[in-house]
Enzyme design. Structure first.
Site, PDB file in Angstrom:
ATOM      1  N   TRP A 323       3.172  -4.432  96.167  1.00  0.00           N
ATOM      2  CA  TRP A 323       2.909  -4.676  94.741  1.00  0.00           C
ATOM      3  C   TRP A 323       1.918  -3.666  94.189  1.00  0.00           C
ATOM      4  O   TRP A 323       2.004  -3.223  93.047  1.00  0.00           O
ATOM      5  CB  TRP A 323       2.383  -6.105  94.554  1.00  0.00           C
ATOM      6  CG  TRP A 323       2.027  -6.449  93.124  1.00  0.00           C
ATOM      7  CD1 TRP A 323       2.875  -6.960  92.181  1.00  0.00           C
ATOM      8  CD2 TRP A 323       0.757  -6.300  92.487  1.00  0.00           C
ATOM      9  NE1 TRP A 323       2.204  -7.140  90.986  1.00  0.00           N
ATOM     10  CE2 TRP A 323       0.899  -6.748  91.157  1.00  0.00           C
ATOM     11  CE3 TRP A 323      -0.485  -5.839  92.908  1.00  0.00           C
ATOM     12  CZ2 TRP A 323      -0.151  -6.746  90.244  1.00  0.00           C
ATOM     13  CZ3 TRP A 323      -1.534  -5.826  92.000  1.00  0.00           C
ATOM     14  CH2 TRP A 323      -1.358  -6.275  90.674  1.00  0.00           C
ATOM     15  N   HIS A 324       0.932  -3.304  95.038  1.00  0.00           N
ATOM     16  CA  HIS A 324      -0.124  -2.409  94.559  1.00  0.00           C
ATOM     17  C   HIS A 324       0.370  -0.991  94.299  1.00  0.00           C
ATOM     18  O   HIS A 324      -0.217  -0.280  93.496  1.00  0.00           O
ATOM     19  CB  HIS A 324      -1.290  -2.383  95.545  1.00  0.00           C
ATOM     20  CG  HIS A 324      -2.206  -3.551  95.403  1.00  0.00           C
ATOM     21  ND1 HIS A 324      -1.957  -4.761  96.001  1.00  0.00           N
ATOM     22  CD2 HIS A 324      -3.360  -3.697  94.706  1.00  0.00           C
ATOM     23  CE1 HIS A 324      -2.929  -5.608  95.685  1.00  0.00           C
ATOM     24  NE2 HIS A 324      -3.793  -4.995  94.905  1.00  0.00           N
ATOM     25  N   GLY A 325       1.398  -0.577  94.998  1.00  0.00           N
ATOM     26  CA  GLY A 325       1.862   0.772  94.696  1.00  0.00           C
ATOM     27  C   GLY A 325       2.932   1.265  95.637  1.00  0.00           C
ATOM     28  O   GLY A 325       3.176   0.695  96.701  1.00  0.00           O
ATOM     29  N   PHE A 472      -1.607   0.011  88.610  1.00  0.00           N
ATOM     30  CA  PHE A 472      -0.653  -0.843  89.304  1.00  0.00           C
ATOM     31  C   PHE A 472       0.243  -1.578  88.301  1.00  0.00           C
ATOM     32  O   PHE A 472       1.006  -2.415  88.672  1.00  0.00           O
ATOM     33  CB  PHE A 472      -1.391  -1.832  90.212  1.00  0.00           C
ATOM     34  CG  PHE A 472      -2.379  -1.138  91.124  1.00  0.00           C
ATOM     35  CD1 PHE A 472      -3.658  -1.625  91.273  1.00  0.00           C
ATOM     36  CD2 PHE A 472      -2.033   0.014  91.783  1.00  0.00           C
ATOM     37  CE1 PHE A 472      -4.574  -0.965  92.091  1.00  0.00           C
ATOM     38  CE2 PHE A 472      -2.942   0.680  92.601  1.00  0.00           C
ATOM     39  CZ  PHE A 472      -4.206   0.180  92.749  1.00  0.00           C
TER      40      PHE A 472
END
Lengths: 472, 296
Positions: A323-325, A472
């Site tokens: 999800w963060h990247g 993000f």
């Protein structure tokens, strides 16, 4: 809207006045006003991406309606989730998936490379997608009544304080506040909101952006600095990401409060956690709640065999990393956190059963573990992260510490850190005995407000125009 | 009632804030004008009182590399090193505009550092040491960085942003400076560093249009004095492609460009450097001697 920008300082009082000039009997008009403002602010980033925001809103709204009316809703839920995730996957992960598939194919002798996308990621897409999905899934699991009023739902998804970098709010918290006639003007809420704005601004411009000057000098060129310097830079990055993200969240929650809304708490002094498990009850609380409710528990949570439970934890945190990247560093970072928690579970160390000395040791150990994980998060590749970590533990290097020539930077970092750590210690351990923002003496409170404003004006870094988590 | 109470308190709060801003901000700025040493006194001298014929501008590489006394003695003209760490063309151009208000020098030596003079980065940091001297002469520089700066400059405290520590220290506990005519010698030698390939791909280099415009302006306004662009030595060397815009500007305006960044006398010589970006005292004197021969 970037809360530490000059535009915000000029624009927000106007928005505040206009909002409260709408009489309470025209509550629907207030909501419409907020919805218009939210979209107008979003459009200023990139107008066409407002269509994606509207698209995700429409898809989740319509599918929630369909799910609530149909018996065979699982299929509809899956389609709704996939359609909602499509823009996020496409914009954020297309290049990553494309590159990795191409490399795998090349390993087998196939050469098939699609051109990468050169498009900016729609701002806030990770946040509003998850927020909209939480509503859809809550309707499916019958935890939330379906919202038939499209305007109310659209405002929930696009509410401007949260859209950039969260918190990721539950529909059950926000929609009732949208629907009800909120108090015309809640004085204590507005004051509390402004305090949060002030302290959040301090965290961002005085602490986060100031330590960033040191971190951004050292870490990209870590090979030119000693192990001690790299370690100090990693510690400062740990502070930077906390002050940046928690500062933003505080400002978002503060802005919401000034408009009469209660938003989700997102940070609770995470570096006082006694375990990595506890850390995730204090860090980005809205995301970890989302992951628990929609990934961990549906996988079985802890109501399964131990091995299965460990797998569920690992998978949940791999999703957190993704999800963060779109980079292996984030996935490895998530995996590392998952592994830490599995080890804690095996050793029975999620909570603290010791006295104050034991608790202090646990806090320090947890802080160091989280700190080293942040190195992986910060660097642009696994090899660079490994380079920094090995450099820190390379005892053959001279024990010199890089200090910026600019003495103001050093003094400012010390002042900012001192104030932040002191306030967090007070809030964590002495909140009953020591009151700062909510001190009963008005003179003391105003003295503190003025001191913080003066510090912001004298030490704050102005011009840095982005929050880390906005990426993000 | 709640709302009336809120607005009443807001008005009182902001009036008191305005007064505090004036009091504390003007107080700090007053201390700055009376600085007895340190960077504040140095900047006051450069901007308000200097009358030197040769001025050297640039970043930390200017302040540590150019022995102004040596240049003065060799060329029989007073020389002042006006370099400042972390500063580039936006700052130096504005600083020079303030100096030119008082007098015109005979020669300007500009030390080019690609990171601060050519590449894209946040411009706001270059305004920090200009804020205490904010006048009409440099209003356009502030405007070019950020049109909102003129509104922010209404706050006296904001004018002291990032500098208050200097103002206090340089008034109450001034440090006796080691510098001579603005030159700060660095002691010590480098430890071994991995030699890296510095070849750059021209397509990946992104030049900053605002910085280029100020370099161009500096060149265009140099009719009354001699302007020389210099790249002082670097331990790791520099791909000439990085300074292509400077070469182009010098060619257009018929100016001298002297590039020591890949000089074999200096490159990879640990005994001449304090770190990869800065010469030590010995290296600075060697470089200054070589430069004097070129500009004589």
């Amino acid at each position: 809207m970037i809360f530490n920008s000059f535009n915000f300082i000029v624009f927000y009082p106007l928005l505040f006045l206009l909002y409260y000039s709408i009489p309470i009997r025209y509550g629907k008009l207030r909501n419409l006003f907020l919805l218009l403002v939210s979209y107008l602010l979003y459009i200023q980033w990139e107008p066409v991406y407002a269509l994606i925001l509207m698209g995700v809103t429409l898809v989740t709204y319509c599918f929630a309606l369909l799910i609530s009316n149909k018996r065979q809703s699982k299929c509809l839920m899956i389609i709704g989730v996939l359609l909602s995730l499509f823009p996020l996957t496409f914009f954020k992960y297309f290049n990553f998936i494309n590159e990795n598939i191409s490399e795998i194919l090349m390993m087998f002798g196939f050469s098939c490379r699609l051109d990468g996308l050169n498009w900016a990621i729609p701002i806030g897409i990770s946040f509003y997608t998850f927020q909209a999905l939480s509503y859809l899934l809550d309707v499916y699991y019958k935890r939330q009544k379906v919202e038939r009023n499209f305007l109310h739902y659209a405002l929930f998804v696009s509410f401007f304080p949260c859209i950039l970098s969260g918190p990721i709010n539950k529909a059950s918290l926000i929609i009732p506040q949208i629907k009800q006639l909120r108090p015309y003007f809640d004085y204590s809420k507005v004051i509390e909101g402004m305090r949060m704005l002030l302290w959040g601004m301090f965290m961002k411009v005085v602490v986060a952006d100031r330590v960033a000057l040191y971190v951004d000098t050292v870490l990209p060129h870590y090979e030119n600095y000693s192990g001690l310097t790299c370690f100090v830079a990693s510690l400062l990055y740990t502070i930077q990401i906390y002050a940046d993200f928690a500062g933003y969240s505080l400002m978002a929650i503060g802005v919401g409060k000034t408009l009469g809304f209660e938003l989700t708490e997102n940070f609770r002094r995470p570096y006082f956690a006694v375990s990595v498990t506890d850390f995730w009850h204090r860090w980005h609380i809205s995301l970890s709640t989302w992951l628990k409710d929609y990934i961990y528990i549906p996988l079985g949570g802890s109501r399964c065999s131990k091995i299965r439970n460990y797998w569920n934890i690992l998978l949940t945190f791999l999703v957190s990393g993704i999800w963060h990247g779109a980079n292996w560093t984030f996935i490895v970072w998530g995996g590392v956190h998952g592994i830490f928690q599995i080890i804690e579970k095996i050793l029975g160390q999620e909570k603290c059963k010791y006295g104050s000395l034991g608790k202090s040791i646990k806090i320090i150990i947890t802080f160091l573990l989280v700190n080293f994980a942040w190195i992986i998060f910060r660097m642009s590749s696994i090899s660079e992260a490994w380079g920094v970590i090995t450099r820190i533990f390379n005892y053959s290097l001279p024990l010199s510490l890089y200090l910026p020539e600019e003495n103001t930077t050093n003094a400012s970092i010390i002042i900012g850190l001192f104030l932040l750590i002191t306030k967090d210690i007070i809030d964590e351990f002495y909140s009953v005995r020591i009151k700062i923002f909510d001190n009963s003496s008005m003179i003391f409170r105003w003295f503190f407000y003025y001191a913080i404003i003066i510090i912001i004006l004298l030490i704050g870094v102005f011009g840095a125009d982005q929050f880390i988590y906005a990426y993000f | 009632m709640d709302m009336k109470k809120f607005f009443k308190k807001c008005i009182i709060f902001f009036v008191l804030l305005f007064l505090l801003d004036m009091l504390v901000g003007r107080g700090l700025l007053f201390l700055a004008t009376k600085a007895k040493g340190g960077d504040t006194a140095r900047q006051n001298n450069i901007i308000k009182t200097s009358q030197d014929s040769i001025l050297i501008f640039g970043s930390s590489r200017a302040i540590y590399h150019y022995n102004a006394q040596m240049i003065s003695d060799s060329l029989n003209m007073e020389c002042l090193n006006c370099g400042y760490p972390g500063m580039g063309i936006i700052f130096n151009f504005a600083q020079f505009e303030l100096i030119k208000k008082r007098y015109k020098p005979s020669m300007v030596i500009y030390d080019v550092m690609p990171e601060y003079d050519l590449y894209i980065d946040d411009h706001h940091k270059y305004l920090s040491w200009l804020k205490p001297y904010y006048t009409d002469e440099i209003l356009n520089v502030f405007d070019s960085v950020d049109k909102k700066e003129k509104f922010k400059m209404l706050s006296q405290l904001y004018r002291c942003n990032s500098l208050f520590y200097h103002f206090l220290l340089d008034y109450f506990y001034p440090v006796k400076s080691q510098e001579v005519k603005g030159f700060r010698p660095l002691k010590g030698e480098m430890v071994d560093v991995k030699i890296q390939n510095n070849t750059k791909d021209e397509k990946t280099i992104k030049y900053d249009s605002l910085k280029l415009s100020y370099l161009e302006k500096l060149a265009a306004e140099s009719k009354d004095y001699t302007l020389v662009f210099v790249v002082s030595p670097m331990w790791y060397g520099l791909d000439p492609i990085e300074v292509k815009p400077i070469i182009d500007i010098c060619s257009r305006y018929n100016l001298r460009f002297i590039n020591y960044s890949n000089d074999p006398k200096f490159i990879h010589k640990n005994n001449l450097f304090k770190d990869v970006g800065h010469l030590n005292n010995h290296g600075a004197n060697e470089f200054t001697r070589d430069l004097i021969k070129q500009i004589k």
